[in-house]
Design an enzyme around this catalytic site. Sequence first.
Site, PDB file in Angstrom:
ATOM      1  N   PRO A  68      14.129  88.254 -14.454  1.00 51.89           N
ATOM      2  CA  PRO A  68      14.228  89.308 -15.463  1.00 51.89           C
ATOM      3  C   PRO A  68      15.640  89.658 -15.893  1.00 51.89           C
ATOM      4  CG  PRO A  68      13.497  90.183 -13.337  1.00 51.89           C
ATOM      5  CD  PRO A  68      13.443  88.691 -13.245  1.00 51.89           C
ATOM      6  N   ASN A  69      15.758  89.835 -17.183  1.00 55.83           N
ATOM      7  CA  ASN A  69      16.972  90.282 -17.880  1.00 55.83           C
ATOM      8  C   ASN A  69      18.023  89.187 -18.060  1.00 55.83           C
ATOM      9  OD1 ASN A  69      16.151  93.085 -18.224  1.00 55.83           O
ATOM     10  ND2 ASN A  69      16.328  93.202 -15.998  1.00 55.83           N
ATOM     11  N   ARG A  78      25.543  91.093 -22.630  1.00 61.25           N
ATOM     12  CA  ARG A  78      25.847  92.417 -22.085  1.00 61.25           C
ATOM     13  C   ARG A  78      26.559  92.238 -20.751  1.00 61.25           C
ATOM     14  NH1 ARG A  78      22.414  96.503 -23.980  1.00 61.25           N
ATOM     15  NH2 ARG A  78      23.915  97.838 -22.952  1.00 61.25           N
ATOM     16  N   TYR A  84      28.707  89.386 -15.501  1.00 63.18           N
ATOM     17  CA  TYR A  84      27.943  88.139 -15.664  1.00 63.18           C
ATOM     18  C   TYR A  84      28.612  87.113 -16.578  1.00 63.18           C
ATOM     19  CZ  TYR A  84      24.341  91.022 -13.497  1.00 63.18           C
ATOM     20  OH  TYR A  84      23.648  91.827 -12.636  1.00 63.18           O
ATOM     21  N   ASN A 111      17.326  81.547  -9.944  1.00 55.90           N
ATOM     22  CA  ASN A 111      17.931  82.874  -9.961  1.00 55.90           C
ATOM     23  C   ASN A 111      16.804  83.844 -10.290  1.00 55.90           C
ATOM     24  OD1 ASN A 111      19.302  85.249 -10.255  1.00 55.90           O
ATOM     25  ND2 ASN A 111      20.886  84.447 -11.598  1.00 55.90           N
ATOM     26  N   ALA A 155      16.448  90.410 -10.172  1.00 54.35           N
ATOM     27  CA  ALA A 155      16.064  91.548  -9.325  1.00 54.35           C
ATOM     28  C   ALA A 155      14.870  91.237  -8.421  1.00 54.35           C
ATOM     29  CB  ALA A 155      15.771  92.762 -10.198  1.00 54.35           C
ATOM     30  N   HIS A 182      15.168  90.533  -4.609  1.00 56.90           N
ATOM     31  CA  HIS A 182      15.268  91.589  -3.610  1.00 56.90           C
ATOM     32  C   HIS A 182      13.928  92.279  -3.334  1.00 56.90           C
ATOM     33  CE1 HIS A 182      19.347  90.798  -4.782  1.00 56.90           C
ATOM     34  NE2 HIS A 182      19.163  91.335  -5.967  1.00 56.90           N
ATOM     35  N   ASP A 202       6.221  83.672  -1.305  1.00 55.42           N
ATOM     36  CA  ASP A 202       4.997  82.951  -0.925  1.00 55.42           C
ATOM     37  C   ASP A 202       4.829  81.684  -1.763  1.00 55.42           C
ATOM     38  OD1 ASP A 202       4.397  84.804   1.018  1.00 55.42           O
ATOM     39  OD2 ASP A 202       2.860  85.857  -0.146  1.00 55.42           O
ATOM     40  N   GLU A 250      19.041  78.760  -4.230  1.00 55.88           N
ATOM     41  CA  GLU A 250      19.121  80.125  -4.766  1.00 55.88           C
ATOM     42  C   GLU A 250      20.493  80.310  -5.416  1.00 55.88           C
ATOM     43  OE1 GLU A 250      18.628  83.094  -1.728  1.00 55.88           O
ATOM     44  OE2 GLU A 250      19.020  84.764  -3.116  1.00 55.88           O
ATOM     45  N   HIS A 283      23.005  83.067  -7.665  1.00 55.31           N
ATOM     46  CA  HIS A 283      23.320  84.365  -8.282  1.00 55.31           C
ATOM     47  C   HIS A 283      24.663  84.261  -8.974  1.00 55.31           C
ATOM     48  CE1 HIS A 283      19.900  86.187  -6.448  1.00 55.31           C
ATOM     49  NE2 HIS A 283      20.244  85.617  -5.311  1.00 55.31           N
ATOM     50  N   SER A 301      26.601  86.782  -9.798  1.00 54.15           N
ATOM     51  CA  SER A 301      27.518  87.695  -9.109  1.00 54.15           C
ATOM     52  C   SER A 301      27.423  87.503  -7.595  1.00 54.15           C
ATOM     53  CB  SER A 301      27.185  89.149  -9.484  1.00 54.15           C
ATOM     54  OG  SER A 301      25.883  89.484  -9.037  1.00 54.15           O
ATOM     55  N   ARG A 361      27.999  94.071  -3.922  1.00 51.37           N
ATOM     56  CA  ARG A 361      27.352  95.047  -4.796  1.00 51.37           C
ATOM     57  C   ARG A 361      26.504  96.021  -3.967  1.00 51.37           C
ATOM     58  NH1 ARG A 361      24.884  92.092  -9.895  1.00 51.37           N
ATOM     59  NH2 ARG A 361      24.891  94.289 -10.577  1.00 51.37           N
ATOM     60  N   ARG A 368      20.904  95.064  -3.001  1.00 46.29           N
ATOM     61  CA  ARG A 368      20.986  93.660  -3.425  1.00 46.29           C
ATOM     62  C   ARG A 368      21.314  92.723  -2.256  1.00 46.29           C
ATOM     63  NH1 ARG A 368      21.042  94.153  -9.113  1.00 46.29           N
ATOM     64  NH2 ARG A 368      22.030  96.093  -9.750  1.00 46.29           N
TER      65      ARG A 368
HETATM   66  O1  CA2 Z   1      24.040  87.982  -9.886  1.00 36.75           O
HETATM   67  C1  CA2 Z   1      22.923  87.573 -10.229  1.00 36.75           C
HETATM   68  O2  CA2 Z   1      22.734  86.492 -10.749  1.00 36.75           O
HETATM   69  C2  CA2 Z   1      21.718  88.513 -10.081  1.00 36.75           C
HETATM   70  O3  CA2 Z   1      20.608  87.704  -9.725  1.00 36.75           O
HETATM   71  C3  CA2 Z   1      21.522  89.140 -11.446  1.00 36.75           C
HETATM   72  C4  CA2 Z   1      20.397  90.175 -11.457  1.00 36.75           C
HETATM   73  C5  CA2 Z   1      20.575  91.181 -10.334  1.00 36.75           C
HETATM   74  O4  CA2 Z   1      19.445  92.038 -10.288  1.00 36.75           O
HETATM   75  C6  CA2 Z   1      20.736  90.504  -8.981  1.00 36.75           C
HETATM   76  O5  CA2 Z   1      20.942  91.498  -8.001  1.00 36.75           O
HETATM   77  C7  CA2 Z   1      21.913  89.561  -9.007  1.00 36.75           C
HETATM   78  C8  CA2 Z   1      20.401  90.917 -12.782  1.00 36.75           C
HETATM   79  C9  CA2 Z   1      20.215  90.041 -13.954  1.00 36.75           C
HETATM   80  C10 CA2 Z   1      20.530  90.839 -15.165  1.00 36.75           C
HETATM   81  O6  CA2 Z   1      21.103  89.973 -16.103  1.00 36.75           O
HETATM   82  C11 CA2 Z   1      21.821  90.520 -17.101  1.00 36.75           C
HETATM   83  C12 CA2 Z   1      22.656  89.688 -17.763  1.00 36.75           C
HETATM   84  C13 CA2 Z   1      23.434  90.147 -18.776  1.00 36.75           C
HETATM   85  C14 CA2 Z   1      23.363  91.489 -19.149  1.00 36.75           C
HETATM   86  C15 CA2 Z   1      22.505  92.327 -18.478  1.00 36.75           C
HETATM   87  C16 CA2 Z   1      21.724  91.857 -17.464  1.00 36.75           C
END
Ligand code: CA2
Length: 148
Positions: free
Chosen positions: A11-12, A19, A24, A75, A78, A81, A88, A99, A101, A103, A108, A112
């Site tokens: 997601p996201n 953003r 990121y 990846n 969220a 976590h 599963d 895996e 990430h 970041s 953080r 996370r």
């Molecule tokens: O660092 C990562 O790749 C994460 O998987 C990114 C997730 C975060 O929930 C994990 O803890 C770490 C969030 C992805 C959100 O992606 C965005 C990218 C650009 C702008 C806003 C959100």
Amino acid sequence: MSKTIYILNGPNLNLLGQRQPELYGHDTLQDVERTCTAVAAEFGCEIVQRQSNHEGQLVDWIHEARQNAAGIVLNAAAYTHTSIAILDALNTYDGLVIEVHVSQIHKRESFRHTSYVGLRADAVLMGFGVNGYALATRHVCEMLTAKG
Ligand code: CA2
């Protein structure tokens, strides 16, 4: 043997490059796909990259990978976590799981620091920015090529 690698994004991550560049970076998922396609081509491998904001869709793609892919670069964002369902599904998969990430999640918030995906992952890359996807793809390709 299949030389297809699934790169799955949670997601996201569709907003990557649009953003929060301080966290990121500026590259988009399209940029990631282009780079990983080039890396995979060096080894005669191919990638299938997908993104979903929905947990069940990610589970379905992991099931699909059981038939179609020799490795998964994941990846789960969220869901990393929170998702026992994704863990599963990964546990039904026999190939390599890396895996990724963007970041460094241990720098953080503490929520996370736990990763369900990490209970199955064969390797973990974090904090390399989007380059982590290419590094993970290269690793899977090298492992597949070594196996012949
Ligand atoms: O660092 C990562 O790749 C994460 O998987 C990114 C997730 C975060 O929930 C994990 O803890 C770490 C969030 C992805 C959100 O992606 C965005 C990218 C650009 C702008 C806003 C959100």
